[in-house]
Design a protein around this motif. Structure first.
Motif, PDB file in Angstrom:
ATOM      1  N   ASP A 121       0.773  -1.098  -0.248  1.00 52.70           N
ATOM      2  CA  ASP A 121       0.004   0.149   0.059  1.00 52.70           C
ATOM      3  C   ASP A 121       0.823   1.130  -0.115  1.00 52.70           C
ATOM      4  O   ASP A 121       1.427   1.518   1.138  1.00 52.70           O
ATOM      5  CB  ASP A 121      -0.944  -0.137   1.174  1.00 52.70           C
ATOM      6  CG  ASP A 121      -1.958   0.959   1.200  1.00 52.70           C
ATOM      7  OD1 ASP A 121      -1.941   2.009   0.294  1.00 52.70           O
ATOM      8  OD2 ASP A 121      -2.952   1.011   1.967  1.00 52.70           O
ATOM      9  N   THR A 122       0.844   1.948  -1.008  1.00 54.00           N
ATOM     10  CA  THR A 122       2.101   2.916  -1.151  1.00 54.00           C
ATOM     11  C   THR A 122       1.294   4.162  -2.276  1.00 54.00           C
ATOM     12  O   THR A 122       0.282   3.731  -2.962  1.00 54.00           O
ATOM     13  CB  THR A 122       3.159   2.633  -1.698  1.00 54.00           C
ATOM     14  OG1 THR A 122       4.061   3.765  -1.354  1.00 54.00           O
ATOM     15  CG2 THR A 122       3.189   1.968  -3.034  1.00 54.00           C
ATOM     16  N   THR A 123       1.864   5.138  -2.170  1.00 56.11           N
ATOM     17  CA  THR A 123       1.607   6.307  -3.180  1.00 56.11           C
ATOM     18  C   THR A 123       2.735   6.953  -3.653  1.00 56.11           C
ATOM     19  O   THR A 123       3.490   7.033  -3.100  1.00 56.11           O
ATOM     20  CB  THR A 123       0.713   7.321  -2.445  1.00 56.11           C
ATOM     21  OG1 THR A 123      -0.483   6.837  -1.750  1.00 56.11           O
ATOM     22  CG2 THR A 123       0.349   8.406  -3.344  1.00 56.11           C
ATOM     23  N   ILE A 124       2.923   7.226  -5.001  1.00 54.66           N
ATOM     24  CA  ILE A 124       4.081   7.589  -5.683  1.00 54.66           C
ATOM     25  C   ILE A 124       3.696   8.555  -6.907  1.00 54.66           C
ATOM     26  O   ILE A 124       2.646   8.169  -7.564  1.00 54.66           O
ATOM     27  CB  ILE A 124       4.888   6.280  -6.096  1.00 54.66           C
ATOM     28  CG1 ILE A 124       6.281   6.623  -6.375  1.00 54.66           C
ATOM     29  CG2 ILE A 124       4.071   5.543  -6.909  1.00 54.66           C
ATOM     30  CD1 ILE A 124       7.364   5.463  -6.195  1.00 54.66           C
ATOM     31  N   PRO A 125       4.482   9.036  -7.250  1.00 53.07           N
ATOM     32  CA  PRO A 125       4.097   9.724  -8.836  1.00 53.07           C
ATOM     33  C   PRO A 125       3.892   8.785  -9.838  1.00 53.07           C
ATOM     34  O   PRO A 125       2.956   9.338 -10.821  1.00 53.07           O
ATOM     35  CB  PRO A 125       5.375  10.744  -8.904  1.00 53.07           C
ATOM     36  CG  PRO A 125       6.216  10.656  -7.639  1.00 53.07           C
ATOM     37  CD  PRO A 125       5.848   9.747  -6.782  1.00 53.07           C
ATOM     38  N   TYR A 126       4.912   7.985 -10.084  1.00 51.32           N
ATOM     39  CA  TYR A 126       4.647   7.340 -11.088  1.00 51.32           C
ATOM     40  C   TYR A 126       4.578   5.490 -10.981  1.00 51.32           C
ATOM     41  O   TYR A 126       5.417   5.162 -10.131  1.00 51.32           O
ATOM     42  CB  TYR A 126       5.868   7.155 -12.307  1.00 51.32           C
ATOM     43  CG  TYR A 126       5.790   8.664 -12.665  1.00 51.32           C
ATOM     44  CD1 TYR A 126       4.962   9.162 -13.750  1.00 51.32           C
ATOM     45  CD2 TYR A 126       6.800   9.482 -12.209  1.00 51.32           C
ATOM     46  CE1 TYR A 126       5.101  10.698 -13.896  1.00 51.32           C
ATOM     47  CE2 TYR A 126       6.772  10.676 -12.537  1.00 51.32           C
ATOM     48  CZ  TYR A 126       5.952  11.520 -13.509  1.00 51.32           C
ATOM     49  OH  TYR A 126       6.019  12.751 -13.718  1.00 51.32           O
ATOM     50  N   ALA A 127       3.977   4.590 -11.898  1.00 51.64           N
ATOM     51  CA  ALA A 127       3.871   3.250 -11.233  1.00 51.64           C
ATOM     52  C   ALA A 127       3.742   2.299 -12.711  1.00 51.64           C
ATOM     53  O   ALA A 127       3.487   3.076 -13.689  1.00 51.64           O
ATOM     54  CB  ALA A 127       2.644   3.018 -10.428  1.00 51.64           C
ATOM     55  N   VAL A 128       3.906   1.153 -12.636  1.00 56.29           N
ATOM     56  CA  VAL A 128       4.015   0.465 -13.918  1.00 56.29           C
ATOM     57  C   VAL A 128       3.313  -0.907 -13.482  1.00 56.29           C
ATOM     58  O   VAL A 128       3.492  -1.432 -12.351  1.00 56.29           O
ATOM     59  CB  VAL A 128       5.319   0.244 -14.448  1.00 56.29           C
ATOM     60  CG1 VAL A 128       6.377  -0.517 -13.554  1.00 56.29           C
ATOM     61  CG2 VAL A 128       5.281  -0.559 -16.014  1.00 56.29           C
ATOM     62  N   ALA A 129       2.635  -1.429 -14.317  1.00 58.66           N
ATOM     63  CA  ALA A 129       2.357  -3.097 -14.502  1.00 58.66           C
ATOM     64  C   ALA A 129       2.503  -3.551 -15.665  1.00 58.66           C
ATOM     65  O   ALA A 129       2.589  -2.720 -16.799  1.00 58.66           O
ATOM     66  CB  ALA A 129       0.647  -3.032 -14.205  1.00 58.66           C
ATOM     67  N   HIS A 130       2.964  -4.751 -15.649  1.00 56.97           N
ATOM     68  CA  HIS A 130       3.496  -5.359 -16.929  1.00 56.97           C
ATOM     69  C   HIS A 130       2.994  -6.566 -17.349  1.00 56.97           C
ATOM     70  O   HIS A 130       2.923  -7.536 -16.302  1.00 56.97           O
ATOM     71  CB  HIS A 130       5.169  -5.406 -16.897  1.00 56.97           C
ATOM     72  CG  HIS A 130       5.702  -6.248 -18.016  1.00 56.97           C
ATOM     73  ND1 HIS A 130       6.126  -7.389 -18.052  1.00 56.97           N
ATOM     74  CD2 HIS A 130       5.752  -5.668 -19.480  1.00 56.97           C
ATOM     75  CE1 HIS A 130       6.751  -7.760 -19.053  1.00 56.97           C
ATOM     76  NE2 HIS A 130       6.523  -6.802 -19.930  1.00 56.97           N
TER      77      HIS A 130
END
Length: 144
Positions: free
Chosen positions: A97-106
């Motif tokens: 559980d986190t919050t961040i400017p950018y993320a990815v799923a692949h």
């Protein structure tokens, strides 16, 4: 191969569709959505009931992305479920559980980034690729 399901703003979730995704990709699930310029990641759902409980409470006025995993590298664990924050810290990538400017799923396999210990590894090919490649990119302005 893993499944990524995207629900645009305003689109109601289809429980049957998402349950089918989980059933055929049983190695864990995660989700992300953007709100106020930040990406919220919640992952590590190892059963559909816990996944659905979280997914059904997401804001409908946000785009939502769901990832259902079939493990091909990296052990089956909550922290190795997608999505991942784009960063250079494997511990941060494993946060459920986190919050961040950018993320990815692949989806798929990144052979050049697959850990040598394969399914026993404490990270996946996507995590290695994220740290070695994506974290070095200038992502400013891509997401508004």
């Amino acid at each position: 191969m893993c499944v990524i399901a995207v629900y645009n703003k305003g689109l109601n979730l289809n429980k049957t569709e998402l349950e089918n995704c989980f059933t055929v990709n049983p190695d864990g699930a995660g989700l992300m959505y953007q709100e106020k310029g930040r990406v919220h990641i919640i992952k590590g759902f190892m059963d559909f009931t816990s996944f659905w409980t979280a997914a059904s409470t997401l804001p409908i006025d946000a785009d939502r992305v769901f990832h259902f995993r079939i493990a091909t590298s990296g052990k089956i664990s909550e922290g190795i479920c997608h999505p991942f924050p784009i960063c250079n810290d494997y511990k941060r990538m494993k946060l459920v559980d986190t919050t961040i400017p950018y993320a990815v799923a692949h989806n798929g396999i990144l052979n050049d980034y697959t850990p040598k210990s394969g399914m026993k590894a404490d990270r996946s090919d996507t995590m290695v690729f994220t740290k070695q490649v994506l974290d070095g990119l200038d992502l400013g302005g891509l997401i508004e």
